[in-house]
Design a protein around this motif. Sequence first.
Motif, PDB file in Angstrom:
ATOM      1  N   SER A 149       0.831  -1.211   0.000  1.00  0.00           N
ATOM      2  CA  SER A 149       0.000   0.000   0.000  1.00  0.00           C
ATOM      3  C   SER A 149       0.859   1.252   0.000  1.00  0.00           C
ATOM      4  N   GLY A 152      -0.901   8.586  -1.335  1.00  0.00           N
ATOM      5  CA  GLY A 152      -0.449   9.611  -2.263  1.00  0.00           C
ATOM      6  C   GLY A 152      -1.032  10.975  -1.919  1.00  0.00           C
ATOM      7  N   CYS A 170       2.670   9.543  -9.883  1.00  0.00           N
ATOM      8  CA  CYS A 170       2.023   8.235  -9.893  1.00  0.00           C
ATOM      9  C   CYS A 170       0.960   8.109 -10.983  1.00  0.00           C
ATOM     10  N   VAL A 172      -2.338   5.791 -11.552  1.00  0.00           N
ATOM     11  CA  VAL A 172      -3.213   4.971 -10.712  1.00  0.00           C
ATOM     12  C   VAL A 172      -4.392   4.470 -11.539  1.00  0.00           C
ATOM     13  N   LEU A 177      -1.710   1.292  -7.658  1.00  0.00           N
ATOM     14  CA  LEU A 177      -0.591   1.968  -8.313  1.00  0.00           C
ATOM     15  C   LEU A 177      -0.179   1.188  -9.553  1.00  0.00           C
ATOM     16  N   TRP A 209      -1.120  12.963  -8.797  1.00  0.00           N
ATOM     17  CA  TRP A 209      -0.841  12.256  -7.553  1.00  0.00           C
ATOM     18  C   TRP A 209       0.642  11.968  -7.471  1.00  0.00           C
ATOM     19  N   SER A 211       4.056  10.462  -4.958  1.00  0.00           N
ATOM     20  CA  SER A 211       4.538   9.699  -3.815  1.00  0.00           C
ATOM     21  C   SER A 211       5.380  10.596  -2.924  1.00  0.00           C
ATOM     22  N   PHE A 263      -3.581   1.964  -3.604  1.00  0.00           N
ATOM     23  CA  PHE A 263      -3.331   3.404  -3.564  1.00  0.00           C
ATOM     24  C   PHE A 263      -4.398   4.113  -2.745  1.00  0.00           C
ATOM     25  N   THR A 265      -5.349   7.831  -0.571  1.00  0.00           N
ATOM     26  CA  THR A 265      -5.055   9.253  -0.720  1.00  0.00           C
ATOM     27  C   THR A 265      -5.326   9.986   0.594  1.00  0.00           C
TER      28      THR A 265
END
Length: 302
Positions: A149, A152, A170, A172, A177, A209, A211, A263, A265
């Motif tokens: 996991s 982001g 990223c 997604v 991801l 997005w 990382s 992913f 958020t």
Amino acid sequence: MKPTLLVLAAGMGSRYGGVKQIDSVGKNGECLLDFAAYDAQKSGFGKVVYIIRKDIEKDFRERLFDRVARNFDAEYVFQSHESLLSDEQIRLSSARTKPWGTAHAVLCAEKAVKTPFAVINSDDYYGREAFEILGKYLSEMDAYSPEHSMVGYVLEKTMSRSGSVSRGVCTVKDNKLESIVENLKIYYEGDKIISEWPDKKVELTGKEWVSMNLFGFSLKAFERFHSYWDDFISQNVSAEKAEALLPVAASDIIRNNEGIIKFFTSSEKWFGMTYPEDRAIVKEEIAKKISEGYYPENLWSK
């Protein structure tokens, strides 16, 4: 099974000009990492492991670790140029002065990690929501699950007006991801957000997005990290600046069909300690959170 928080705190702080991971930003001398440990503990994490350099050990203990360890199960390990290298690799890399990067740092801590774990940077503020998300996910997973996991953030919420930042952009799909592309130099040019590459400049929307090295892994991830590291060091043993990056190693899990990275958020606002000018902003943001009751006046009981 309570997850472990793994903190990447062995960086050199070249842009900041000092050991930013133990710089005071709280009302009672707390560091940014005090607040991360506090949020992690409140979110169900059972232990925190710091990865540091040997040369900062004394200051690290006095200015952060001893205080955290009185309130939380805490441990630290060392990352050095020689860690995980053979005698021949040490000889071939003798000109190297900086750490080998974040993927190497995680491998240096492998023996101290016994449960699924989250990884964070030492100079970023993530917000409690992110720890709650990963704390719940990691505590419910099998220790060797192939389903990892990350959390982001929206790019425009992670920028600094003081200079450029490095972010993994990223891709997604279906809340998983697909890829991370490391953009090593992203900065404001007026009101535009620019990603600069050796041969071009690309304008970004700011809505991408990205990382922030906030990952959640099962213990199975170490298998891929070892493979990634072996390939990296065989190609870069004499390089003075090349770094084994955690987002790249994490992406290899997907590329090699060894698992997925779910992913998540966060809507919380990021702030961090990349440049000296950022410290005043961080202190102001922390003070605001204390005044709003998000954190207590005295973070730790002892």
